[in-house]
Enzyme design. Sequence first.
Site, mmCIF file in Angstrom:
data_model
loop_
_atom_site.group_PDB
_atom_site.id
_atom_site.type_symbol
_atom_site.label_atom_id
_atom_site.label_comp_id
_atom_site.label_asym_id
_atom_site.label_seq_id
_atom_site.Cartn_x
_atom_site.Cartn_y
_atom_site.Cartn_z
ATOM 1 N N ARG A 225 36.001 109.589 57.176
ATOM 2 C CA ARG A 225 36.981 109.567 56.078
ATOM 3 C C ARG A 225 38.356 109.118 56.571
ATOM 4 O O ARG A 225 39.113 108.472 55.831
ATOM 5 C CB ARG A 225 37.023 110.935 55.398
ATOM 6 N N ARG B 31 16.152 106.249 53.100
ATOM 7 C CA ARG B 31 16.906 107.340 52.456
ATOM 8 C C ARG B 31 17.347 106.944 51.038
ATOM 9 O O ARG B 31 17.700 105.798 50.788
ATOM 10 C CB ARG B 31 18.103 107.739 53.341
ATOM 11 N N SER C 111 25.386 117.292 47.085
ATOM 12 C CA SER C 111 25.697 116.260 48.073
ATOM 13 C C SER C 111 27.169 115.873 48.073
ATOM 14 O O SER C 111 27.682 115.356 47.082
ATOM 15 C CB SER C 111 24.844 115.009 47.798
ATOM 16 N N GLN D 187 28.235 113.490 49.832
ATOM 17 C CA GLN D 187 28.288 112.018 49.882
ATOM 18 C C GLN D 187 28.307 111.437 48.472
ATOM 19 O O GLN D 187 29.027 110.474 48.204
ATOM 20 C CB GLN D 187 27.087 111.490 50.675
ATOM 21 N N ASP E 94 23.432 120.879 57.826
ATOM 22 C CA ASP E 94 23.133 120.137 59.057
ATOM 23 C C ASP E 94 22.820 121.069 60.232
ATOM 24 O O ASP E 94 22.355 120.611 61.281
ATOM 25 C CB ASP E 94 24.301 119.214 59.414
ATOM 26 N N LYS F 280 17.052 113.645 55.017
ATOM 27 C CA LYS F 280 18.063 113.373 56.050
ATOM 28 C C LYS F 280 17.532 112.265 56.964
ATOM 29 O O LYS F 280 16.627 111.520 56.583
ATOM 30 C CB LYS F 280 18.390 114.661 56.810
ATOM 31 N N ARG G 158 13.637 116.802 57.916
ATOM 32 C CA ARG G 158 13.977 117.814 58.924
ATOM 33 C C ARG G 158 13.137 119.085 58.781
ATOM 34 O O ARG G 158 13.057 119.859 59.733
ATOM 35 C CB ARG G 158 15.485 118.127 58.881
ATOM 36 N N ARG H 12 20.142 115.503 65.444
ATOM 37 C CA ARG H 12 20.190 116.980 65.372
ATOM 38 C C ARG H 12 18.861 117.593 65.839
ATOM 39 O O ARG H 12 18.850 118.684 66.395
ATOM 40 C CB ARG H 12 20.565 117.440 63.963
HETATM 41 O O1 SPQ Z 1 25.684 110.513 57.584
HETATM 42 P P1 SPQ Z 1 24.370 111.213 57.552
HETATM 43 O O2 SPQ Z 1 23.354 110.414 58.300
HETATM 44 O O3 SPQ Z 1 23.906 111.555 56.172
HETATM 45 O O4 SPQ Z 1 24.608 112.586 58.363
HETATM 46 C C1 SPQ Z 1 24.240 113.966 58.189
HETATM 47 C C2 SPQ Z 1 24.106 114.560 59.650
HETATM 48 O O5 SPQ Z 1 23.227 115.370 59.939
HETATM 49 O O6 SPQ Z 1 24.954 114.205 60.452
HETATM 50 C C3 SPQ Z 1 22.978 114.212 57.364
HETATM 51 F F1 SPQ Z 1 21.946 113.699 57.786
HETATM 52 O O7 SPQ Z 1 25.333 114.701 57.616
HETATM 53 C C4 SPQ Z 1 25.782 114.570 56.267
HETATM 54 C C5 SPQ Z 1 25.574 115.889 55.543
HETATM 55 O O8 SPQ Z 1 24.233 116.317 55.570
HETATM 56 C C6 SPQ Z 1 27.244 114.203 56.279
HETATM 57 C C7 SPQ Z 1 27.939 114.447 54.985
HETATM 58 C C8 SPQ Z 1 29.281 113.876 54.758
HETATM 59 O O9 SPQ Z 1 29.976 113.535 55.738
HETATM 60 O O10 SPQ Z 1 29.677 113.802 53.577
HETATM 61 C C9 SPQ Z 1 27.388 115.244 53.994
HETATM 62 C C10 SPQ Z 1 26.029 115.819 54.088
HETATM 63 O O11 SPQ Z 1 25.124 114.991 53.375
HETATM 64 P P2 SPQ Z 1 24.906 115.133 51.786
HETATM 65 O O12 SPQ Z 1 23.810 114.181 51.476
HETATM 66 O O13 SPQ Z 1 24.520 116.561 51.594
HETATM 67 O O14 SPQ Z 1 26.143 114.791 51.125
#
Ligand code: SPQ
Length: 428
Positions: A28, A123, A168, A170, A316, A343, A347, A389
Amino acid sequence: MSEKVLMPFNGTLAGTIEVPGDKSISHRAVIFGSLANGVTNVTNFLDGEDCKRTVHAFRQMGVNIRENGTDLVIESDGITSLTESKQPFYFGNSGTTTRLMLGILSGLPFFTVSYGDASLSKRPMDRVVTPLRKMGAMIDGRSDGSLLPISVRGSTLKGIDYTLPVKSAQVKSAVLLAGLLAEGQTTVTETIPTRDHTENMLKAFGADIQTAGNTTIITNKQRLTATDVQVPGDISSAAFFLAAGAIIPGSSILLKNVGLNKSRTGIMEVLEDMGADIQIENEKAISGEPIGDIRVSYAKLKGTVIQGDIIPRLIDEIPIIALLATQAEGITTIKDAEELRVKETDRINAVTELLSTLGADITPTGDGMIIKGKTPLNGGKIASCDDHRIAMMGAIASLISESEVIIDDISCISISYPGFFTDLESLM
Ligand code: SPQ
């Protein structure tokens, strides 16, 4: 493939380490530094593979980003200065880069193509593509835009009122970033709060954003103002050493400057529930995020139930929590964590296969797992499933295993923690 052979460890872990910068906040910092007008200095940036993808994407759009170790200097003339990339964006393994960038790219006036590695290509992207299309985004891709590669023809977006159907951060972030570029007002509501680093940073960079309860409202603002970002240590990386200190008799580890944002500290509550000996010292705030030093020492653990609202606050950390549970007396049940299936790998399957191979009593369920402890762990050959992880959890498991553990491929650890084995060895 980079195999790692780990011999049984009969000692204790002791000493002090500082885990690398937070992955979510590092992504970010690059995004907002690149969208803002002026110079953004980022310190303690995570120099991992995923965050480098975000840096590279903005360089492809003309932003001047200079790196000096874990320091970045981002110089930008703001959103309107970004230019069309001549090449497609390769986002490697990074779900965060992909989903947040899709939010931004939807509202920028040019054409882009994004793709990723084998894991990222599986994904789900429809979770961001659906709300972005509602905002008027012109997105195409494999499986009607559900999977990478995805192309975006940037267009004029309009604000929406959106309730997240998945837990999420993201998806929330992608919609908020599109909302920054969209006409009118965008409202995002989540039923269960997820990490709020995007909202915190939008505020720090001067966006027009308000949060009340689980709802965030953002209004179009093309001009953000650069501000420096000090990245806290990543609690998701610290989690591996919190677990190691808690399960290896005689151990005591101090983890310095770890991010303690409430939306990320579910692991601390679980450790406390399990009876772990953890203390927080030197609490303060940097760049709007709370940090502190965490001391963890060995203690006898007991099983617990992990479900409901806490899940996004430790999603995570579930692989390493599963290892903790194998060393706790009684049953640990993890529920409501179906997001684990999408993920870097599934996982739930990866954790149960790895820990079963080492002799743990663990049963997968649709949305989690049930672990009966305490069980001694044997050695064996385990699969990282190309997931950082899972690989790091396997490495910590090897410390309490009775014989040699071989991890098939540890190269994925560089996604989030390039110096993991150096830090681990410094405590041995
Ligand atoms: O970036 P990525 O690959 O999705 O990374 C992971 C991780 O384990 O490092 C998930 F696999 O973290 C995500 C987390 O699970 C990072 C994240 C963020 O920075 O906004 C949010 C989480 O994902 P989500 O899908 O729940 O929003």
